[in-house]
Design a protein around this motif. Sequence first.
Motif, PDB file in Angstrom:
ATOM      1  N   THR A   1       0.525  -1.420  -0.092  1.00  0.00           N
ATOM      2  CA  THR A   1      -0.071  -0.071   0.018  1.00  0.00           C
ATOM      3  C   THR A   1       0.878   1.394   0.040  1.00  0.00           C
ATOM      4  OG1 THR A   1      -0.054   0.081   2.393  1.00  0.00           O
ATOM      5  CG2 THR A   1      -1.750  -1.203   1.159  1.00  0.00           C
ATOM      6  N   ALA A   2       2.079   1.076  -0.200  1.00  0.00           N
ATOM      7  CA  ALA A   2       2.895   2.252  -0.060  1.00  0.00           C
ATOM      8  C   ALA A   2       2.918   3.230  -1.350  1.00  0.00           C
ATOM      9  CB  ALA A   2       4.612   1.784   0.285  1.00  0.00           C
ATOM     10  N   GLY A   3       2.549   2.305  -2.500  1.00  0.00           N
ATOM     11  CA  GLY A   3       2.708   3.008  -3.712  1.00  0.00           C
ATOM     12  C   GLY A   3       4.182   2.693  -4.416  1.00  0.00           C
ATOM     13  N   ASN A   4       4.881   3.405  -5.233  1.00  0.00           N
ATOM     14  CA  ASN A   4       6.022   3.413  -6.107  1.00  0.00           C
ATOM     15  C   ASN A   4       7.125   3.423  -4.863  1.00  0.00           C
ATOM     16  OD1 ASN A   4       4.874   3.075  -8.542  1.00  0.00           O
ATOM     17  ND2 ASN A   4       4.667   5.328  -8.899  1.00  0.00           N
ATOM     18  N   ALA A   5       8.157   2.463  -4.657  1.00  0.00           N
ATOM     19  CA  ALA A   5       8.997   2.480  -4.079  1.00  0.00           C
ATOM     20  C   ALA A   5      10.162   1.546  -4.477  1.00  0.00           C
ATOM     21  CB  ALA A   5       8.651   1.942  -2.365  1.00  0.00           C
TER      22      ALA A   5
END
Length: 310
Positions: free
Chosen positions: A221-225
Amino acid sequence: MKNTDLFLAIGMIDEELLYQAEHYRANFRKKIALITASVLPIAACLVTAVGLGIFSPKGASEAPEAEAPAQMEEIIEGGIVEDAEEEVTIEEESFEETPEEEFVDEENAETSEMAPNFTINGRTYMISPSLAMSETLPEGFSYAGDVQVGGFDEKLPCYTNENTPEWVYVYQEVTTDGTVDEHGTLNRTEPHMAYVRYVILELRGKSLIMVNGKLYVSLWTAGNAPYYEEKYGVRTTEKPKDAKYIGNSVFCGKDSIPKKDLEANFEPLEVYLADEVLYVGASWFTWSAEEDNETQHFGYDIFIPYEGNF
């Protein structure tokens, strides 16, 4: 919970069209070699389309009588009730989610873009992905004015709490009690009024845990990493040998921001610390062309330090 149940709950799509669409997706999925489902992002994935699934688009009945605070007597055109010193603007927004809010469940992603939402002073609030609703106003919240929610014809009364600015409750008509049965099917009810939780977009759907005074967020759920994903992967079946067990997470409530050590806004799970990331217990299922049925796997989801603000 099936998308069909969610859409039928709102009563705005022809059942035959839904039947055809559902069977098309089912046939398509049979051609996919692998289907996975994570335990941790279930809450987020389950209700990505909840905004449409549980609310009537026909507007809401009149809210119960409530007196606004004296400083909120004047209603700003197109906005929320507010004092004269600071204008608060509210506008209906057709919102398209950012990469940070793209859930793993691609089948539900299209409906998440249409979930009821509104904007207050530049902050977007969107329907809670955890089916949070109550027939009584939650303690600490008070009437703050009327808001235009995307998908509704009429402005709806909203309620705020200065101690929980990340939440706003909206009084509106629903056709569910927010629960699912043993098969994961949405429990339908007769249309009735309820206080429904909306959450700031930055928090919505994120799996968070506090460790040693620092917030960590699931890579799901962090997005782009890309740095973390390339170095650790999003999920693993084996934790590092030097991973240190630091305890089991303590549930602090859905849609919540953990504030104490080991508090988390997901169900209790074992937590390990290794290097700069956390390894949090998880299980998931696969169903490949070679498998006759679902196979359950156990491992760990990767949580990374959360750098954002709420």
